[in-house]
Design a protein around this motif. Structure first.
Motif, PDB file in Angstrom:
ATOM      1  N   ASN A 136      12.197   1.051 -14.029  1.00 47.25           N
ATOM      2  CA  ASN A 136      11.025   0.204 -14.164  1.00 47.25           C
ATOM      3  C   ASN A 136       9.945   0.647 -13.187  1.00 47.25           C
ATOM      4  O   ASN A 136      10.235   0.977 -12.035  1.00 47.25           O
ATOM      5  CB  ASN A 136      11.376  -1.260 -13.911  1.00 47.25           C
ATOM      6  CG  ASN A 136      12.258  -1.822 -14.994  1.00 47.25           C
ATOM      7  OD1 ASN A 136      12.065  -1.543 -16.169  1.00 47.25           O
ATOM      8  ND2 ASN A 136      13.243  -2.594 -14.607  1.00 47.25           N
ATOM      9  N   TRP A 137       8.707   0.627 -13.649  1.00 50.44           N
ATOM     10  CA  TRP A 137       7.560   1.003 -12.839  1.00 50.44           C
ATOM     11  C   TRP A 137       7.565   0.258 -11.510  1.00 50.44           C
ATOM     12  O   TRP A 137       7.326   0.845 -10.456  1.00 50.44           O
ATOM     13  CB  TRP A 137       6.285   0.728 -13.626  1.00 50.44           C
ATOM     14  CG  TRP A 137       5.029   1.043 -12.903  1.00 50.44           C
ATOM     15  CD1 TRP A 137       4.193   0.140 -12.314  1.00 50.44           C
ATOM     16  CD2 TRP A 137       4.443   2.331 -12.677  1.00 50.44           C
ATOM     17  NE1 TRP A 137       3.120   0.781 -11.740  1.00 50.44           N
ATOM     18  CE2 TRP A 137       3.254   2.137 -11.954  1.00 50.44           C
ATOM     19  CE3 TRP A 137       4.810   3.618 -13.020  1.00 50.44           C
ATOM     20  CZ2 TRP A 137       2.434   3.188 -11.576  1.00 50.44           C
ATOM     21  CZ3 TRP A 137       3.984   4.672 -12.642  1.00 50.44           C
ATOM     22  CH2 TRP A 137       2.813   4.446 -11.921  1.00 50.44           C
ATOM     23  N   GLN A 138       7.811  -1.029 -11.541  1.00 50.18           N
ATOM     24  CA  GLN A 138       7.773  -1.842 -10.326  1.00 50.18           C
ATOM     25  C   GLN A 138       8.889  -1.495  -9.339  1.00 50.18           C
ATOM     26  O   GLN A 138       8.795  -1.833  -8.165  1.00 50.18           O
ATOM     27  CB  GLN A 138       7.824  -3.334 -10.682  1.00 50.18           C
ATOM     28  CG  GLN A 138       6.588  -3.810 -11.407  1.00 50.18           C
ATOM     29  CD  GLN A 138       5.307  -3.624 -10.604  1.00 50.18           C
ATOM     30  OE1 GLN A 138       5.276  -3.776  -9.391  1.00 50.18           O
ATOM     31  NE2 GLN A 138       4.237  -3.277 -11.291  1.00 50.18           N
ATOM     32  N   ASP A 141       2.780  -4.628 -15.740  1.00 48.22           N
ATOM     33  CA  ASP A 141       2.942  -3.843 -14.515  1.00 48.22           C
ATOM     34  C   ASP A 141       1.615  -3.523 -13.829  1.00 48.22           C
ATOM     35  O   ASP A 141       1.599  -2.991 -12.725  1.00 48.22           O
ATOM     36  CB  ASP A 141       3.664  -2.514 -14.811  1.00 48.22           C
ATOM     37  CG  ASP A 141       5.108  -2.737 -15.170  1.00 48.22           C
ATOM     38  OD1 ASP A 141       5.762  -3.566 -14.523  1.00 48.22           O
ATOM     39  OD2 ASP A 141       5.581  -2.072 -16.114  1.00 48.22           O
ATOM     40  N   ILE A 142       0.534  -3.865 -14.474  1.00 45.84           N
ATOM     41  CA  ILE A 142      -0.785  -3.568 -13.910  1.00 45.84           C
ATOM     42  C   ILE A 142      -1.176  -4.638 -12.912  1.00 45.84           C
ATOM     43  O   ILE A 142      -1.187  -5.827 -13.224  1.00 45.84           O
ATOM     44  CB  ILE A 142      -1.839  -3.452 -15.016  1.00 45.84           C
ATOM     45  CG1 ILE A 142      -1.446  -2.299 -15.943  1.00 45.84           C
ATOM     46  CG2 ILE A 142      -3.226  -3.253 -14.437  1.00 45.84           C
ATOM     47  CD1 ILE A 142      -2.222  -2.234 -17.206  1.00 45.84           C
ATOM     48  N   SER A 143      -1.486  -4.197 -11.725  1.00 45.52           N
ATOM     49  CA  SER A 143      -1.882  -5.101 -10.652  1.00 45.52           C
ATOM     50  C   SER A 143      -3.382  -5.329 -10.704  1.00 45.52           C
ATOM     51  O   SER A 143      -4.157  -4.408 -10.895  1.00 45.52           O
ATOM     52  CB  SER A 143      -1.486  -4.506  -9.306  1.00 45.52           C
ATOM     53  OG  SER A 143      -1.998  -5.285  -8.262  1.00 45.52           O
ATOM     54  N   ARG A 144      -3.778  -6.533 -10.489  1.00 48.66           N
ATOM     55  CA  ARG A 144      -5.203  -6.879 -10.463  1.00 48.66           C
ATOM     56  C   ARG A 144      -5.609  -7.265  -9.054  1.00 48.66           C
ATOM     57  O   ARG A 144      -6.229  -8.274  -8.832  1.00 48.66           O
ATOM     58  CB  ARG A 144      -5.473  -8.046 -11.420  1.00 48.66           C
ATOM     59  CG  ARG A 144      -5.099  -7.764 -12.838  1.00 48.66           C
ATOM     60  CD  ARG A 144      -6.298  -7.322 -13.599  1.00 48.66           C
ATOM     61  NE  ARG A 144      -5.987  -7.211 -15.007  1.00 48.66           N
ATOM     62  CZ  ARG A 144      -6.524  -6.314 -15.774  1.00 48.66           C
ATOM     63  NH1 ARG A 144      -7.401  -5.469 -15.304  1.00 48.66           N
ATOM     64  NH2 ARG A 144      -6.207  -6.245 -17.040  1.00 48.66           N
ATOM     65  N   LYS A 145      -5.285  -6.460  -8.067  1.00 49.77           N
ATOM     66  CA  LYS A 145      -5.578  -6.752  -6.663  1.00 49.77           C
ATOM     67  C   LYS A 145      -7.061  -6.709  -6.380  1.00 49.77           C
ATOM     68  O   LYS A 145      -7.809  -5.972  -6.879  1.00 49.77           O
ATOM     69  CB  LYS A 145      -4.856  -5.778  -5.755  1.00 49.77           C
ATOM     70  CG  LYS A 145      -3.377  -5.969  -5.810  1.00 49.77           C
ATOM     71  CD  LYS A 145      -2.705  -4.993  -4.882  1.00 49.77           C
ATOM     72  CE  LYS A 145      -1.197  -5.090  -5.036  1.00 49.77           C
ATOM     73  NZ  LYS A 145      -0.501  -4.147  -4.255  1.00 49.77           N
TER      74      LYS A 145
END
Length: 61
Positions: free
Chosen positions: A6-8, A57-61
């Motif tokens: 997993n990407w994470q 899995d895309i972070s929206r930081k």
């Protein structure tokens, strides 16, 4: 075939290395503004490297 990771679960260094390795493939694709298509292309490329990636899995930081 290896089990997919997993990407994470990857380290930041592993994720960065994969993003850098993906750049030539990205450069060869037709440009698009379609976010879902961008995610699908990256997920497909990662799957060929035994990495599971989804939009979540895309972070929206």
């Amino acid at each position: 075939m290896k089990d997919m990771r997993n990407w994470q679960d990857l380290t930041e260094e592993e994720r960065t290395a994969l993003q850098v390795a993906y750049q030539p493939a990205l450069d060869s694709q037709p440009s698009t503004c379609d976010f879902d298509l961008k995610v699908a292309r990256f997920a497909d490329w990662l799957a060929r490297h035994n990495i599971a990636f989804t939009r979540e899995d895309i972070s929206r930081k």
